[in-house]
Scaffold this active site. Structure first.
Site, mmCIF file in Angstrom:
data_model
loop_
_atom_site.group_PDB
_atom_site.id
_atom_site.type_symbol
_atom_site.label_atom_id
_atom_site.label_comp_id
_atom_site.label_asym_id
_atom_site.label_seq_id
_atom_site.Cartn_x
_atom_site.Cartn_y
_atom_site.Cartn_z
ATOM 1 N N HIS A 238 1.628 -1.489 0.535
ATOM 2 C CA HIS A 238 -0.049 -0.300 -0.117
ATOM 3 C C HIS A 238 1.088 1.313 0.095
ATOM 4 O O HIS A 238 2.224 1.619 0.729
ATOM 5 C CB HIS A 238 -0.901 0.182 1.251
ATOM 6 C CG HIS A 238 -2.158 -1.344 1.025
ATOM 7 N ND1 HIS A 238 -2.622 -1.292 2.073
ATOM 8 C CD2 HIS A 238 -2.347 -2.019 0.020
ATOM 9 C CE1 HIS A 238 -3.745 -2.266 1.532
ATOM 10 N NE2 HIS A 238 -3.379 -2.705 0.488
ATOM 11 N N CYS B 267 -2.236 -0.718 7.891
ATOM 12 C CA CYS B 267 -1.099 0.515 6.911
ATOM 13 C C CYS B 267 -1.573 1.743 8.143
ATOM 14 O O CYS B 267 -0.400 1.541 8.795
ATOM 15 C CB CYS B 267 -1.664 1.197 6.036
ATOM 16 S SG CYS B 267 -1.175 0.950 4.106
ATOM 17 N N GLU C 209 0.650 4.620 1.914
ATOM 18 C CA GLU C 209 1.322 4.359 3.001
ATOM 19 C C GLU C 209 2.586 3.416 3.678
ATOM 20 O O GLU C 209 3.448 4.262 3.791
ATOM 21 C CB GLU C 209 0.159 4.318 3.979
ATOM 22 C CG GLU C 209 -1.437 5.176 3.134
ATOM 23 C CD GLU C 209 -2.313 4.215 3.002
ATOM 24 O OE1 GLU C 209 -1.654 3.595 1.805
ATOM 25 O OE2 GLU C 209 -3.033 3.794 3.818
ATOM 26 N N CYS D 16 -5.542 1.202 5.337
ATOM 27 C CA CYS D 16 -6.294 0.202 5.903
ATOM 28 C C CYS D 16 -5.730 -0.109 7.207
ATOM 29 O O CYS D 16 -5.053 0.906 7.757
ATOM 30 C CB CYS D 16 -6.083 -0.979 4.827
ATOM 31 S SG CYS D 16 -4.517 -1.537 5.382
#
Length: 178
Positions: free
Chosen positions: A78, A109, A80, A106
């Site tokens: 992801h 993250c 992040e 999410c």
């Protein structure tokens, strides 16, 4: 009028997402500390791994798995986490930084965000799980939707502008002698 900092930062996150190799959703992130960019990230396969854009399909989409589920099947890191990993790779601390991201983080993250020392998250959109935001809240990490953060900054900026204009009027009324 000068562009608001939050707007500028989110535009950089938006620009970063165009590098994504994910076929499901493009996400971009930027980490900023002391008004300086320390890392950017986008979602995609790890360095050296084959990208979904190369194989031409997303396994989760192919299997009909809804957004937010089956993340263990996803090839992409992801945005992040990738931005945080960039900091780790270069030896740059995220302590006290703000993360701007083009979608709500999410749960995984959010755990990385908490552990990295990031203190504030500004995000767009919604993610189909509330646990991530709950963990941020429990851990004392400030977070806000982009639109709310932008409005808060806009109000503060207008107030600051009024104060600055008072200083300008004083200056113009009593110009210093050089």
């Amino acid at each position: 009028m000068r562009k608001l900092f939050t707007e500028w930062a989110m535009e950089i996150a938006e620009d970063s997402k165009v590098r994504s190799t994910c076929l499901s959703r493009q996400v971009g992130a930027v980490i900023i500390r002391d008004k300086q960019i320390i890392a950017t990230g986008y979602n995609g396969a790890p360095a050296g791994a084959i990208h979904c854009t190369d194989i031409g399909y997303c396994i989760r989409k192919k299997r009909g798995i809804p957004s937010g589920q089956g993340l263990e099947l996803c090839r992409a890191g992801h945005a992040e986490a990738n931005a945080i990993d960039q900091c780790a790779r270069r030896g740059t601390s995220c302590e006290g930084a703000t993360l701007y991201v083009t979608t709500q983080p999410c749960v995984f993250c959010c755990i990385h965000i908490i552990q990295s020392g990031i203190k504030k998250v500004i995000f767009k959109g919604e993610y189909p799980t509330g646990l991530g935001l709950q963990l941020l809240k429990e851990s004392g990490i400030e977070f806000a939707k982009y639109e709310e953060a932008l409005e808060e900054e806009r109000c503060a900026s207008e107030e600051k502008h009024q104060q600055e204009m008072e200083r300008v009027r004083e200056f113009l009324d009593n110009p210093p002698e050089y």
